[in-house]
Design a protein around this motif. Sequence first.
Motif, short mmCIF file in Angstrom:
data_model
loop_
_atom_site.label_atom_id
_atom_site.label_comp_id
_atom_site.label_asym_id
_atom_site.label_seq_id
_atom_site.Cartn_x
_atom_site.Cartn_y
_atom_site.Cartn_z
N ASP A 215 21.02 -11.14 49.05
CA ASP A 215 21.06 -12.25 48.11
C ASP A 215 22.40 -12.23 47.38
OD1 ASP A 215 19.66 -14.32 46.22
OD2 ASP A 215 20.44 -12.75 44.90
N GLU A 216 23.02 -13.39 47.23
CA GLU A 216 24.36 -13.46 46.66
C GLU A 216 24.43 -12.87 45.25
OE1 GLU A 216 27.46 -16.80 45.01
OE2 GLU A 216 25.99 -17.38 46.53
N ASP A 217 23.49 -13.22 44.39
CA ASP A 217 23.53 -12.72 43.02
C ASP A 217 23.34 -11.20 42.96
OD1 ASP A 217 23.95 -15.25 41.99
OD2 ASP A 217 21.82 -15.66 41.67
N ALA A 218 22.43 -10.69 43.78
CA ALA A 218 22.20 -9.25 43.81
C ALA A 218 23.44 -8.52 44.31
CB ALA A 218 21.00 -8.92 44.69
N LEU A 219 24.08 -9.07 45.33
CA LEU A 219 25.28 -8.43 45.87
C LEU A 219 26.43 -8.49 44.86
CD1 LEU A 219 26.77 -7.05 48.15
CD2 LEU A 219 27.22 -9.29 49.16
N MET A 220 26.59 -9.62 44.18
CA MET A 220 27.64 -9.72 43.18
C MET A 220 27.43 -8.72 42.05
SD MET A 220 30.49 -11.06 42.36
CE MET A 220 30.66 -12.42 43.53
N LEU A 221 26.18 -8.53 41.63
CA LEU A 221 25.87 -7.55 40.59
C LEU A 221 26.23 -6.14 41.08
CD1 LEU A 221 24.62 -6.43 38.02
CD2 LEU A 221 22.36 -6.73 39.05
N ALA A 222 25.88 -5.83 42.33
CA ALA A 222 26.20 -4.50 42.87
C ALA A 222 27.71 -4.30 42.96
CB ALA A 222 25.55 -4.34 44.24
N LEU A 223 28.44 -5.30 43.40
CA LEU A 223 29.90 -5.19 43.45
C LEU A 223 30.47 -4.96 42.05
CD1 LEU A 223 30.69 -8.09 45.97
CD2 LEU A 223 31.01 -5.64 46.39
N ALA A 224 29.90 -5.63 41.06
CA ALA A 224 30.36 -5.46 39.68
C ALA A 224 30.12 -4.04 39.20
CB ALA A 224 29.66 -6.47 38.76
#
Length: 305
Positions: A215-224
């Motif tokens: 999921d895009e939001d979950a991946l963006m959070l993990a990258l952050a």
Amino acid sequence: MGKSKRNSPKPDSNRAQKLAERRAAQEQAAKTVTRPFEGLAAECDLVALREFVPSATATLKLSPNIAPERPVVLATVLPGAVAALVRAGDEPTGFVGVQVQFQSADPSADLAGSILWTQSAEPGESLAHATVDGVPGLADVLDPGAALDITVHQDFNWWVPEGVTPDPQVAATIEQANQAIMTSARLELGADAVGAAWWVDAGEKAHLRWVRPEDEDALMLALARVHAAGHLHLGEGSRFAGSFRTHGVLVPVFDLDPERHANEWVAGATEFGARLSAALANTEPMTSAERRSRDGLRSRQVTLR
């Protein structure tokens, strides 16, 4: 008094034409399938092959539901950017392309229609664009659980069967395509690796584009989270460049030292993949540093239509 028509555009005016074009674009956007390859084990590689891999092929595993008549090879692009062709020979073989000149709002339907066409077309025929009306879903045409066994090519010589001498025009087209190609490779990161990591030598820089299925939001959070910890890299000589969205998935991109070969990034990419998996599993509230990282990463994100 009737309603004023002062603001209504004249039928033949530029404004009327622009409004019509805008409405058509909005209607097309509404029909576009957001994540066309979702549910397929090969989703991430299909996205990569369609969007940025120059030259690669893979024999498809077709569903027994369609009673396959002949083998089908998936290709990044075919001569003339046609949707499909059937190559003559002792065993006629269908070829389908994912980088095509004409396409519908649903790339998965285009691919399904092209595959089905190859099963009944005559050897030597080609298909400019697929028919998608009434076509079953791609998951009904392919084995949805099958990954792609991809062969990466560093030229387009495979356009012509081995032992066949192409006519001068075809030979010139292949030569022109070969001169423009960028050396590419798929990083083999092991059975536990997630997504599809593709390396390309762009000349002054090399890049790694890692198509991810999360999921895009979950991946963006993990990258952050990884960025805030100072680990958003693949090791020395690498730098996180940003990310882009396409076909419903997020693709992180890294700039790399072009002096190092693709295989030299396997260890760094594997370590980064483990860090990212740990961050994805983290359910703690975001820290202020992580929120700042997320905002910064989102500002460097683009969308490919």
